[in-house]
Scaffold this motif. Structure first.
Motif, PDB file in Angstrom:
ATOM      1  N   VAL A   1      -3.961  -2.589   4.795  1.00 58.14           N
ATOM      2  CA  VAL A   1      -3.802  -1.438   5.353  1.00 58.14           C
ATOM      3  C   VAL A   1      -4.458  -0.447   4.404  1.00 58.14           C
ATOM      4  N   ALA A   2      -4.972   0.578   5.066  1.00 57.67           N
ATOM      5  CA  ALA A   2      -5.536   1.562   4.336  1.00 57.67           C
ATOM      6  C   ALA A   2      -4.841   2.961   4.838  1.00 57.67           C
ATOM      7  N   VAL A   3      -4.225   3.988   3.827  1.00 57.68           N
ATOM      8  CA  VAL A   3      -3.727   5.109   4.158  1.00 57.68           C
ATOM      9  C   VAL A   3      -4.450   6.334   3.875  1.00 57.68           C
ATOM     10  N   ASP A   4      -4.874   7.139   4.825  1.00 62.68           N
ATOM     11  CA  ASP A   4      -5.272   8.296   4.895  1.00 62.68           C
ATOM     12  C   ASP A   4      -4.490   9.565   4.753  1.00 62.68           C
ATOM     13  N   PRO A   5      -4.276  10.058   3.709  1.00 63.66           N
ATOM     14  CA  PRO A   5      -3.259  11.209   3.829  1.00 63.66           C
ATOM     15  C   PRO A   5      -3.791  12.413   4.649  1.00 63.66           C
TER      16      PRO A   5
ATOM     17  N   PHE B   1      -4.422   2.797   8.716  1.00 61.15           N
ATOM     18  CA  PHE B   1      -5.369   2.013   9.606  1.00 61.15           C
ATOM     19  C   PHE B   1      -4.989   0.612   9.116  1.00 61.15           C
ATOM     20  N   ALA B   2      -4.918  -0.295   9.996  1.00 61.72           N
ATOM     21  CA  ALA B   2      -4.350  -1.815   9.861  1.00 61.72           C
ATOM     22  C   ALA B   2      -5.393  -2.645  10.348  1.00 61.72           C
ATOM     23  N   VAL B   3      -5.701  -3.869   9.614  1.00 60.16           N
ATOM     24  CA  VAL B   3      -6.558  -4.925  10.117  1.00 60.16           C
ATOM     25  C   VAL B   3      -5.821  -5.925  10.442  1.00 60.16           C
TER      26      VAL B   3
ATOM     27  N   ASP C   1       0.317   6.719  13.220  1.00 61.74           N
ATOM     28  CA  ASP C   1       0.648   8.039  12.642  1.00 61.74           C
ATOM     29  C   ASP C   1       1.691   7.819  11.384  1.00 61.74           C
ATOM     30  N   THR C   2       1.313   8.217  10.234  1.00 55.76           N
ATOM     31  CA  THR C   2       2.525   8.344   8.885  1.00 55.76           C
ATOM     32  C   THR C   2       3.447   9.249   9.092  1.00 55.76           C
ATOM     33  N   ALA C   3       3.434  10.005   9.793  1.00 55.12           N
ATOM     34  CA  ALA C   3       4.628  11.143  10.079  1.00 55.12           C
ATOM     35  C   ALA C   3       5.571  10.310  10.929  1.00 55.12           C
TER      36      ALA C   3
ATOM     37  N   GLU D   1       0.771  -1.173   0.084  1.00 56.64           N
ATOM     38  CA  GLU D   1       0.032   0.078  -0.107  1.00 56.64           C
ATOM     39  C   GLU D   1       0.742   1.009  -0.065  1.00 56.64           C
ATOM     40  N   TRP D   2       0.659   2.023  -0.922  1.00 52.59           N
ATOM     41  CA  TRP D   2       1.381   3.135  -1.108  1.00 52.59           C
ATOM     42  C   TRP D   2       0.886   4.608  -0.160  1.00 52.59           C
TER      43      TRP D   2
END
Length: 486
Positions: A283-287, A293-295, A316-318, A242-243
């Motif tokens: 995983v879904a990434v919300d910029p 968010f991971a299952v 936290d993606t940062a 997932e990017w």
């Protein structure tokens, strides 16, 4: 390593300190109760068959669900592609019919959602080699089947309107027509291809080589490898990519480990371990919210191989840290397929699809606490310091002695409502359980607050937990719960 944990899990409470601070009125917000710490389940839908994959369309905002039928269902198959209103939770459209292997329409599962169509709709996989397109309002999917090798991976291509697929050692870019699928470009890989990630803005395609344990980049411009590779460490095969294009990070699921790779450095930036019995599913990434968010789904039969409870984790993606805002997923296991996750832009709503119990669970983001208003003399809920804290003698109750009104006096005890040493509640919160001081009066309170006191610091043992102390006097007590770090 960080592990996803259930929302609100207690890490450890060292002690509770009540410190008297001489003030007449608390500052606005000083005694606000804490907000909900994690995502909360608000709905569980069983109206979309057995969900195999989820996608929130970035423009229309509609939730698309690729589904199979549920074993034992009477009245016909539940397979197809569902369109769901993410706010209301109701099904807007159910597309049952897809292109069949012979060209004739058939009711087939929507196996995997490859990516969004412009404006609305999705591309999705059908059967072994079929690719179709559908949007809300359609009665049937359009598309066709390829000949030859089975499609194992598919993502929306960097070129508008295309889909990139993996078939054995072939990486192909295809277009989907009304009744056919056409291969536009093809590339032979060094080994069988694995999961894909496509950066449509930068025109980059990442394809997994599980045989040689590398992530390999392909330029969309000429559809050839550009020489950029990221080595994978020892571990299980990659099951999904997932990017996070904004951060330049690739998230990779590898069995019991979730990894994040920094594209700029070509190195592993973070990894997260599963709890015993769990594996990473999606995983879904919300910029917009800077969250991923991971299952994590349980695997096996409890208690031998797991506990039967999966996890929704939030990162936290940062900072690539676990925010500890997740939730438990009872019944989410991998015995009947892989769970999936999707999120609305901004992270307000999260959806978890579970093939194991044929459900779609909806979670809402925690609501920040609203600032409290300063008490006014006319506010009946905010008595002045001169108001008695205990019944007056005229009520028939003896006036408390000085030792009763002073928590620091010898022999004074203060019952509390927090967790006991074994983690159970000693008195409940809100209205559940008696809470009092020996000097008379009672107070039900949760969260941080301001309380009346005589000006003496009181240290309560850890086993006592969180409490509210009320006695006579004109000073305010500001209290905070301290948790041990691990």
């Amino acid at each position: 390593m960080l592990r996803p944990r259930a929302a609100g899990a207690l890490v450890g409470i060292t002690a509770l300190v009540l410190t008297a601070v001489v003030v007449s009125t608390p500052a606005v917000g000083a005694d606000d109760p804490p907000g909900t710490e994690g995502y909360e389940q608000t709905a569980r839908l069983t109206t979309v068959g057995k969900p195999l994959d989820l996608l929130v369309h970035p423009e229309s905002g509609k939730l698309y669900v690729g589904s199979d039928t549920v074993a034992g269902t009477t009245g016909g198959s539940l397979a197809g592609v569902y369109v769901v209103d993410p706010a209301a939770g109701n099904v807007l459209n159910w597309v049952k019919t897809s292109p069949g292997s012979t060209g004739a329409p058939a009711q087939l599962p929507g196996k995997r959602l490859a990516g969004p169509l412009p404006g609305d709709g999705v591309h999705y996989l059908v059967g072994l080699r079929g690719i179709a397109a559908v949007k809300d309002g359609d009665a049937a999917g359009r598309g066709g089947w390829l000949t030859g090798t089975t499609i194992t991976q598919a993502k929306a291509g960097a070129k508008a309107g295309t889909v990139v697929v993996v078939r054995g050692t072939k990486l192909e870019e295809v277009t989907v027509g009304e009744t056919s699928v056409t291969v536009e470009r093809s590339l032979t890989l060094p080994a069988a291809g694995g999961p894909l990630a496509v950066d449509t803005a930068a025109g980059q395609i990442w394809v997994t080589d599980n045989t040689n344990s590398v992530l390999r980049r392909v330029s969309s411009a000429d559809f050839t490898p550009d020489g950029k590779e990221i080595p994978l460490g020892a571990g299980a095969a990659v099951s999904f990519l997932e990017w996070d294009t904004g951060r330049g990070v690739l998230w990779a699921g590898r069995g019991t480990v979730l990894e994040a790779y920094d594209i700029a450095t070509g190195k592993l930036a973070a990894s997260f371990d599963a709890k015993p019995g769990d594996t990473i599913a999606d995983v879904a990434v919300d910029p917009r919210s800077d969250r991923a968010f991971a299952v994590w789904q349980d695997w096996g039969n409890p208690p031998e191989e797991g506990d039967g409870v999966g996890q929704l984790a939030v990162y936290d993606t940062a900072t690539l840290k676990d925010l500890d805002m997740g939730a438990e997923l009872p019944g989410v296991n991998g015995q009947l397929g892989s769970s999936s996750v999707a999120v609305t832009p901004g992270g307000d709503s999260v959806f978890v699809g579970s093939p194991s119990d044929a459900s779609l669970t909806v979670f809402r983001a925690p609501v920040p606490p609203s600032p409290s208003e300063s008490p006014t003399p006319s506010d009946p809920e905010s008595p002045s310091p001169s108001d008695p804290a205990s019944p007056s003698p005229s009520d028939g109750t003896p006036e408390p002695s000085p030792s009763d009104s002073d928590p620091s006096a010898s022999g004074t005890t203060v019952p509390v409502d927090g967790p006991s040493a074994d983690g159970t509640s000693a008195g409940g919160t809100g209205g559940g359980g008696a809470q009092s001081t020996t000097g008379g009066g009672s107070l039900d309170t949760t969260g941080d607050g301001s309380l009346a006191s005589t000006g003496t610091d009181v240290l309560l043992p850890a086993a006592a937990g969180t409490a509210a102390l009320l006695a006579t006097g004109t000073a305010a007590v500001l209290w905070r719960r301290r948790r041990a770090t691990t």
